[in-house]
Scaffold this motif. Structure first.
Motif, PDB file in Angstrom:
ATOM      1  N   ASP A  60      25.290  49.790 -11.849  1.00  0.00           N
ATOM      2  CA  ASP A  60      26.665  48.711 -11.747  1.00  0.00           C
ATOM      3  C   ASP A  60      25.883  47.959 -11.577  1.00  0.00           C
ATOM      4  O   ASP A  60      27.275  46.597 -11.404  1.00  0.00           O
ATOM      5  N   ASP A  61      24.838  47.557 -10.608  1.00  0.00           N
ATOM      6  CA  ASP A  61      24.767  46.508  -9.654  1.00  0.00           C
ATOM      7  C   ASP A  61      24.583  45.770 -11.097  1.00  0.00           C
ATOM      8  O   ASP A  61      24.357  44.509 -11.403  1.00  0.00           O
ATOM      9  N   LYS A  62      23.602  46.062 -12.552  1.00  0.00           N
ATOM     10  CA  LYS A  62      22.730  46.130 -13.152  1.00  0.00           C
ATOM     11  C   LYS A  62      23.903  45.517 -14.174  1.00  0.00           C
ATOM     12  O   LYS A  62      23.531  44.343 -14.836  1.00  0.00           O
ATOM     13  N   ILE A  63      24.639  46.020 -15.183  1.00  0.00           N
ATOM     14  CA  ILE A  63      26.505  45.862 -15.818  1.00  0.00           C
ATOM     15  C   ILE A  63      27.075  44.687 -14.624  1.00  0.00           C
ATOM     16  O   ILE A  63      27.317  43.762 -15.590  1.00  0.00           O
ATOM     17  N   LYS A  64      26.523  44.706 -13.491  1.00  0.00           N
ATOM     18  CA  LYS A  64      27.554  43.337 -13.053  1.00  0.00           C
ATOM     19  C   LYS A  64      26.702  42.102 -13.177  1.00  0.00           C
ATOM     20  O   LYS A  64      26.790  40.985 -13.142  1.00  0.00           O
ATOM     21  N   LYS A  65      25.500  41.983 -12.880  1.00  0.00           N
ATOM     22  CA  LYS A  65      24.378  41.526 -13.258  1.00  0.00           C
ATOM     23  C   LYS A  65      24.129  40.869 -14.942  1.00  0.00           C
ATOM     24  O   LYS A  65      24.141  39.358 -14.657  1.00  0.00           O
ATOM     25  N   MET A  66      24.537  41.791 -16.312  1.00  0.00           N
ATOM     26  CA  MET A  66      24.425  41.230 -17.153  1.00  0.00           C
ATOM     27  C   MET A  66      24.982  40.535 -17.522  1.00  0.00           C
ATOM     28  O   MET A  66      25.114  39.745 -18.597  1.00  0.00           O
ATOM     29  N   VAL A  67      26.701  40.321 -16.665  1.00  0.00           N
ATOM     30  CA  VAL A  67      27.751  39.053 -17.260  1.00  0.00           C
ATOM     31  C   VAL A  67      27.640  38.224 -16.089  1.00  0.00           C
ATOM     32  O   VAL A  67      27.767  37.478 -16.592  1.00  0.00           O
ATOM     33  N   ASP A  68      26.658  38.211 -14.570  1.00  0.00           N
ATOM     34  CA  ASP A  68      27.077  37.044 -14.159  1.00  0.00           C
ATOM     35  C   ASP A  68      25.856  35.851 -13.996  1.00  0.00           C
ATOM     36  O   ASP A  68      25.999  34.749 -14.345  1.00  0.00           O
ATOM     37  N   ASP A  69      25.142  36.573 -14.848  1.00  0.00           N
ATOM     38  CA  ASP A  69      23.755  35.738 -15.509  1.00  0.00           C
ATOM     39  C   ASP A  69      24.092  34.691 -16.199  1.00  0.00           C
ATOM     40  O   ASP A  69      24.165  33.789 -15.928  1.00  0.00           O
ATOM     41  N   PRO A  70      25.089  35.576 -17.131  1.00  0.00           N
ATOM     42  CA  PRO A  70      24.723  34.062 -18.080  1.00  0.00           C
ATOM     43  C   PRO A  70      26.057  33.420 -17.881  1.00  0.00           C
ATOM     44  O   PRO A  70      26.322  31.867 -17.935  1.00  0.00           O
ATOM     45  N   MET A  71      27.076  33.974 -16.703  1.00  0.00           N
ATOM     46  CA  MET A  71      28.509  32.871 -16.227  1.00  0.00           C
ATOM     47  C   MET A  71      27.723  32.185 -16.002  1.00  0.00           C
ATOM     48  O   MET A  71      27.746  30.752 -15.763  1.00  0.00           O
ATOM     49  N   ASN A  72      27.027  32.256 -14.695  1.00  0.00           N
ATOM     50  CA  ASN A  72      26.200  31.527 -13.806  1.00  0.00           C
ATOM     51  C   ASN A  72      25.331  30.526 -14.274  1.00  0.00           C
ATOM     52  O   ASN A  72      25.183  29.159 -13.980  1.00  0.00           O
ATOM     53  N   LYS A  73      24.951  30.160 -15.539  1.00  0.00           N
ATOM     54  CA  LYS A  73      24.065  29.599 -16.467  1.00  0.00           C
ATOM     55  C   LYS A  73      24.741  28.491 -17.058  1.00  0.00           C
ATOM     56  O   LYS A  73      24.818  27.815 -17.324  1.00  0.00           O
ATOM     57  N   LEU A  74      25.959  29.842 -17.895  1.00  0.00           N
ATOM     58  CA  LEU A  74      27.488  28.601 -18.198  1.00  0.00           C
ATOM     59  C   LEU A  74      27.661  27.461 -17.647  1.00  0.00           C
ATOM     60  O   LEU A  74      28.310  26.752 -17.752  1.00  0.00           O
ATOM     61  N   LEU A  75      27.956  27.683 -16.440  1.00  0.00           N
ATOM     62  CA  LEU A  75      28.667  27.038 -15.627  1.00  0.00           C
ATOM     63  C   LEU A  75      27.393  25.404 -14.486  1.00  0.00           C
ATOM     64  O   LEU A  75      27.771  24.972 -14.798  1.00  0.00           O
ATOM     65  N   ASN A  76      26.275  26.223 -14.629  1.00  0.00           N
ATOM     66  CA  ASN A  76      25.591  25.480 -14.388  1.00  0.00           C
ATOM     67  C   ASN A  76      25.510  24.131 -15.181  1.00  0.00           C
ATOM     68  O   ASN A  76      25.368  23.182 -15.288  1.00  0.00           O
ATOM     69  N   SER A  77      25.466  24.742 -16.554  1.00  0.00           N
ATOM     70  CA  SER A  77      25.114  23.932 -17.592  1.00  0.00           C
ATOM     71  C   SER A  77      26.429  23.440 -18.016  1.00  0.00           C
ATOM     72  O   SER A  77      26.639  21.737 -17.980  1.00  0.00           O
ATOM     73  N   GLN A  78      27.677  23.259 -17.415  1.00  0.00           N
ATOM     74  CA  GLN A  78      28.727  22.652 -17.493  1.00  0.00           C
ATOM     75  C   GLN A  78      28.977  21.089 -16.251  1.00  0.00           C
ATOM     76  O   GLN A  78      29.020  20.309 -16.686  1.00  0.00           O
ATOM     77  N   GLU A  79      27.932  22.089 -15.728  1.00  0.00           N
ATOM     78  CA  GLU A  79      27.938  21.283 -13.801  1.00  0.00           C
ATOM     79  C   GLU A  79      26.711  20.312 -14.578  1.00  0.00           C
ATOM     80  O   GLU A  79      27.585  18.538 -14.223  1.00  0.00           O
ATOM     81  N   LEU A  80      25.834  20.377 -15.009  1.00  0.00           N
ATOM     82  CA  LEU A  80      24.912  19.241 -15.144  1.00  0.00           C
ATOM     83  C   LEU A  80      25.165  18.089 -16.788  1.00  0.00           C
ATOM     84  O   LEU A  80      25.096  17.312 -16.595  1.00  0.00           O
ATOM     85  N   LEU A  81      26.313  18.643 -17.283  1.00  0.00           N
ATOM     86  CA  LEU A  81      27.210  18.142 -18.115  1.00  0.00           C
ATOM     87  C   LEU A  81      28.331  17.235 -17.892  1.00  0.00           C
ATOM     88  O   LEU A  81      28.141  15.731 -18.439  1.00  0.00           O
ATOM     89  N   ASN A  82      29.003  17.577 -17.583  1.00  0.00           N
ATOM     90  CA  ASN A  82      29.421  16.953 -16.555  1.00  0.00           C
ATOM     91  C   ASN A  82      28.879  15.573 -15.725  1.00  0.00           C
ATOM     92  O   ASN A  82      29.527  14.360 -15.596  1.00  0.00           O
ATOM     93  N   ASN A  83      28.043  15.460 -15.753  1.00  0.00           N
ATOM     94  CA  ASN A  83      27.289  14.678 -14.252  1.00  0.00           C
ATOM     95  C   ASN A  83      25.633  13.873 -14.849  1.00  0.00           C
ATOM     96  O   ASN A  83      25.653  13.001 -14.417  1.00  0.00           O
ATOM     97  N   LEU A  84      26.230  13.926 -16.247  1.00  0.00           N
ATOM     98  CA  LEU A  84      25.390  13.433 -17.452  1.00  0.00           C
ATOM     99  C   LEU A  84      26.061  11.925 -17.048  1.00  0.00           C
ATOM    100  O   LEU A  84      26.550  11.752 -17.661  1.00  0.00           O
ATOM    101  N   GLN A  85      25.022  10.295 -17.405  1.00  0.00           N
ATOM    102  CA  GLN A  85      25.064   9.439 -16.575  1.00  0.00           C
ATOM    103  C   GLN A  85      24.135   8.835 -18.018  1.00  0.00           C
ATOM    104  O   GLN A  85      23.294   9.097 -18.656  1.00  0.00           O
ATOM    105  N   LEU A  86      25.170   8.152 -18.616  1.00  0.00           N
ATOM    106  CA  LEU A  86      23.760   6.711 -19.234  1.00  0.00           C
ATOM    107  C   LEU A  86      23.597   7.607 -20.825  1.00  0.00           C
ATOM    108  O   LEU A  86      23.457   7.057 -21.769  1.00  0.00           O
ATOM    109  N   VAL A  87      25.547   8.282 -21.057  1.00  0.00           N
ATOM    110  CA  VAL A  87      25.702   8.361 -22.478  1.00  0.00           C
ATOM    111  C   VAL A  87      25.620   7.343 -23.114  1.00  0.00           C
ATOM    112  O   VAL A  87      27.114   6.772 -23.065  1.00  0.00           O
ATOM    113  N   ASN A  88      25.273   7.042 -23.919  1.00  0.00           N
ATOM    114  CA  ASN A  88      26.015   5.523 -25.270  1.00  0.00           C
ATOM    115  C   ASN A  88      26.985   6.242 -26.266  1.00  0.00           C
ATOM    116  O   ASN A  88      26.468   7.837 -26.162  1.00  0.00           O
ATOM    117  N   ASN A  89      27.449   5.402 -27.205  1.00  0.00           N
ATOM    118  CA  ASN A  89      27.795   5.926 -27.941  1.00  0.00           C
ATOM    119  C   ASN A  89      27.951   6.963 -28.902  1.00  0.00           C
ATOM    120  O   ASN A  89      28.725   7.712 -29.080  1.00  0.00           O
TER     121      ASN A  89
END
Length: 140
Positions: A60-89
């Protein structure tokens, strides 16, 4: 004449600084997209495993990890993307497009996470029934 040379030199330096700033932003953006892609790949692996009705069996722990790990990466990429500075047109439309796709992917990952939580909350003997949907016929 000297002031024109100085202005040209200064203009060249400003362009070079802007180029280096945008190069850094592009490198950060590429890193964010790489994290997002890892999350999507792992989420797809989980969905493949789910489509096979969680066979072969893992804990069960591995099943939970199989869905938690990608979610964490997606949320991390969302946070990084929202904090991206100096984006030009030129780059803003790409960043905006990834943000939209990322929101949809996070929604889908959330649905998968909810399924796993529900699945893991059931007694092991009844979990198999979550994979088959029955349609009741309406009687008049």
């Amino acid at each position: 004449m000297n002031s024109r040379v100085i202005l040209n030199w200064l203009s060249g330096k400003k362009r070079k600084i802007e180029y280096y700033k945008q190069s850094k932003v592009i490198a950060e953006y590429n890193n964010i997209v790489a994290i997002y892609n890892e999350g999507v790949t792992e989420l797809n692996d989980f969905i493949y495993y789910r489509n096979n009705q969680f066979m072969p069996f893992i804990s069960d722990d591995k099943i939970k990890k199989m869905v938690d790990d990608p979610m964490n990466k997606l949320l991390n990429s969302q946070e990084l993307l929202n904090n991206l500075q100096l984006v030009n047109n030129k780059n803003a439309s790409s960043v905006s497009a990834v943000k939209k796709v990322l929101l949809k992917t996070i929604k889908h990952a959330t649905e998968q996470r909810e399924f796993v939580a529900k699945y893991l909350s059931k007694p092991k003997g009844t979990r198999k029934s979550m994979f088959s949907k029955t349609t009741r016929m309406a009687y008049r």
